[in-house]
Design an enzyme around this catalytic site. Sequence first.
Site, short mmCIF file in Angstrom:
data_model
loop_
_atom_site.label_atom_id
_atom_site.label_comp_id
_atom_site.label_asym_id
_atom_site.label_seq_id
_atom_site.Cartn_x
_atom_site.Cartn_y
_atom_site.Cartn_z
CB SER A 125 -0.86 -0.02 1.27
OG SER A 125 -1.46 1.22 1.49
CE1 TYR A 150 -3.85 -2.74 5.72
CE2 TYR A 150 -3.56 -0.39 5.31
CZ TYR A 150 -3.73 -1.68 4.83
OH TYR A 150 -3.78 -1.91 3.49
CE LYS A 154 -1.40 -4.46 3.37
NZ LYS A 154 -1.71 -5.77 2.79
P1 NAD Z 1 -10.94 -6.79 1.30
O1 NAD Z 1 -11.14 -6.77 2.77
O2 NAD Z 1 -12.12 -6.54 0.44
O3 NAD Z 1 -10.27 -8.18 0.85
C1 NAD Z 1 -9.40 -8.90 1.66
C2 NAD Z 1 -9.92 -10.32 1.75
O4 NAD Z 1 -9.05 -11.10 2.57
C3 NAD Z 1 -11.31 -10.43 2.36
O5 NAD Z 1 -12.15 -11.14 1.48
C4 NAD Z 1 -11.10 -11.19 3.67
O6 NAD Z 1 -12.20 -12.01 3.98
C5 NAD Z 1 -9.84 -11.95 3.37
N1 NAD Z 1 -9.02 -12.31 4.54
C6 NAD Z 1 -8.59 -11.53 5.54
N2 NAD Z 1 -7.81 -12.24 6.38
C7 NAD Z 1 -7.74 -13.50 5.88
C8 NAD Z 1 -7.09 -14.68 6.29
N3 NAD Z 1 -6.33 -14.74 7.39
N4 NAD Z 1 -7.24 -15.79 5.53
C9 NAD Z 1 -8.00 -15.78 4.42
N5 NAD Z 1 -8.63 -14.68 3.98
C10 NAD Z 1 -8.50 -13.56 4.71
O7 NAD Z 1 -9.77 -5.75 0.98
P2 NAD Z 1 -9.25 -5.21 -0.43
O8 NAD Z 1 -9.58 -3.78 -0.49
O9 NAD Z 1 -9.67 -6.11 -1.52
O10 NAD Z 1 -7.69 -5.33 -0.18
C11 NAD Z 1 -6.92 -6.43 -0.62
C12 NAD Z 1 -5.48 -6.25 -0.16
O11 NAD Z 1 -4.99 -5.03 -0.68
C13 NAD Z 1 -5.31 -6.17 1.35
O12 NAD Z 1 -4.11 -6.83 1.69
C14 NAD Z 1 -5.19 -4.69 1.60
O13 NAD Z 1 -4.47 -4.41 2.78
C15 NAD Z 1 -4.46 -4.23 0.36
N6 NAD Z 1 -4.69 -2.80 0.04
C16 NAD Z 1 -5.98 -2.35 -0.08
C17 NAD Z 1 -6.19 -1.00 -0.36
C18 NAD Z 1 -7.59 -0.44 -0.49
O14 NAD Z 1 -7.75 0.77 -0.47
N7 NAD Z 1 -8.63 -1.23 -0.67
C19 NAD Z 1 -5.11 -0.13 -0.51
C20 NAD Z 1 -3.82 -0.64 -0.39
C21 NAD Z 1 -3.63 -1.99 -0.11
C1 UD1 Z 2 -6.86 5.32 3.84
C2 UD1 Z 2 -5.88 4.80 4.86
C3 UD1 Z 2 -4.78 4.04 4.14
C4 UD1 Z 2 -5.37 2.94 3.27
C5 UD1 Z 2 -6.37 3.58 2.30
C6 UD1 Z 2 -7.07 2.59 1.44
C7 UD1 Z 2 -5.98 6.42 6.71
C8 UD1 Z 2 -5.24 7.47 7.46
N1 UD1 Z 2 -5.34 5.90 5.63
O1 UD1 Z 2 -6.17 6.18 2.96
O2 UD1 Z 2 -3.90 3.46 5.08
O3 UD1 Z 2 -4.37 2.27 2.54
O4 UD1 Z 2 -7.38 4.27 3.07
O5 UD1 Z 2 -7.89 1.76 2.19
O6 UD1 Z 2 -7.09 6.05 7.05
N2 UD1 Z 2 -12.29 11.69 3.39
C9 UD1 Z 2 -13.31 12.58 3.68
N3 UD1 Z 2 -14.47 12.08 4.19
C10 UD1 Z 2 -14.68 10.75 4.40
C11 UD1 Z 2 -13.65 9.83 4.06
C12 UD1 Z 2 -12.46 10.36 3.56
O7 UD1 Z 2 -13.16 13.79 3.52
O8 UD1 Z 2 -15.77 10.37 4.87
C13 UD1 Z 2 -11.04 12.22 2.82
C14 UD1 Z 2 -9.80 11.89 3.61
O9 UD1 Z 2 -9.59 12.87 4.60
C15 UD1 Z 2 -8.73 11.87 2.52
C16 UD1 Z 2 -9.51 11.36 1.28
O10 UD1 Z 2 -10.87 11.61 1.56
O11 UD1 Z 2 -8.28 13.16 2.26
C17 UD1 Z 2 -9.30 9.88 1.01
O12 UD1 Z 2 -9.61 9.14 2.18
P1 UD1 Z 2 -9.66 7.54 2.20
O13 UD1 Z 2 -10.55 7.06 1.11
O14 UD1 Z 2 -9.98 7.12 3.60
O15 UD1 Z 2 -8.17 7.12 1.79
P2 UD1 Z 2 -6.76 7.52 2.46
O16 UD1 Z 2 -6.93 8.41 3.61
O17 UD1 Z 2 -5.87 7.97 1.37
#
Ligand code: NAD
Ligand code: UD1
Length: 340
Positions: A125, A150, A154
């Site tokens: 991430s 969290y 990573k």
């Molecule tokens: P998500 O929660 O939708 O998907 C993660 C999946 O992993 C879920 O289906 C959950 O049930 C499963 N899971 C969790 N722990 C588990 C375990 N121990 N064994 C088996 N399954 C397990 O999240 P996502 O948004 O699809 O994210 C996927 C990956 O990408 C994660 O590692 C997350 O940290 C990373 N990531 C997500 C974002 C984002 O904004 N969505 C940003 C950066 C990184």
């Molecule tokens: C957040 C997480 C980051 C994670 C990412 C994707 C924090 C501090 N960081 O990032 O670790 O990888 O999500 O899951 O939580 N915002 C609003 N109103 C809302 C929600 C968000 O104004 O109700 C703003 C936030 O202040 C930010 C932007 O929208 O400026 C994006 O927010 P968000 O979608 O939560 O992503 P990140 O903060 O970038």
Amino acid sequence: MGKILVTGGTGYIGSHTVVELLNHGYDVVIVDNLSNSKLEVLNRIEKITGKKPAFYQISVQNKEEMRQIFQKYDIDSVIHFAGLKSVKESVEKPELYRSNNIGSSRILLELMEEYGVNNLVFSSSATVYGVPKRVPLYETDPIGGCTNPYGQTKVDIELMLNEYAKTHPQANIAILRYFNPIGAHSSGLIGEDPQGIPNNLMPYITQVAVGKLPHLNVNGNDYKTVDGTGVRDYIHVVDLASGHLAALKKLEEKPGLVIYNLGTGKGTSVLELVHAFEKANHLVIPYVIAPRRPGDVDENYANCDKAWNEMHWKAKLNIEDACRDSWLWQSHNPHGYDED
Ligand code: NAD
Ligand code: UD1
């Protein structure tokens, strides 16, 4: 060709990636404990692709059950999405985050070593960059200094993968640092389905649009940005999914450990995203200016040249596409994957 083991494959990013994999002829085995996703996802994947991947409801933390999977299938590569991802929850339950995220990654590596599986794509991430000293962020910028458990998981997993790669020269590992994934598959059949009140911006906007929440709280308008609201790099989840296919191709070149930012290279403010959503969908999103959210940074966006130069991957869809697709998903599935 062997199978692609996808952990967390029923989650938001995992499900979109599985669709791209199946559409490109890959054979997929999904492992997910359904702690943050629904079984219904599998039916939707089948509706889109006409294929039903093998699925096991297993925790990656359960080594014995995971061993059965490695025993049963000839696995070429692993894509490791499984993990917990709520910043807020991680502050309340740091141990759960450490054991689930770091513990499961360690078990995967042990089994990969045991069964001679050399290729791994890992979901990292942008959060690993901590508070950026400058933007855009490059893969060579320092990582660490995360303000929450969290993000620290990573960083720790990235370090573990680096150690592993040093002692396992045959290993090929792609660490993908995602920026802010939004959007949904253009069918409207799969999308992001957060439990409870969303923490992230796009699902909050779509829940306001569908009438589940009264208005958006804009977290601060006094940041050093174009309009005072936070700037992020929003990438369409289908582009992000295709980045995983590019990474699998890259691993075929046996590159050792490689790291790529997956973003668009473009920053968008909270209010710019709100207005783009309104324009794309002919809707009005009521909002109020609220206090800053602790831990938020002014600006966070990627330089993505490396992914282009080395994998020939770049994001093709834009913010409007993502706004349209997020709304298609939410409006067709007001309660996510749950029946109403
Ligand atoms: P998500 O929660 O939708 O998907 C993660 C999946 O992993 C879920 O289906 C959950 O049930 C499963 N899971 C969790 N722990 C588990 C375990 N121990 N064994 C088996 N399954 C397990 O999240 P996502 O948004 O699809 O994210 C996927 C990956 O990408 C994660 O590692 C997350 O940290 C990373 N990531 C997500 C974002 C984002 O904004 N969505 C940003 C950066 C990184
Ligand atoms: C957040 C997480 C980051 C994670 C990412 C994707 C924090 C501090 N960081 O990032 O670790 O990888 O999500 O899951 O939580 N915002 C609003 N109103 C809302 C929600 C968000 O104004 O109700 C703003 C936030 O202040 C930010 C932007 O929208 O400026 C994006 O927010 P968000 O979608 O939560 O992503 P990140 O903060 O970038």
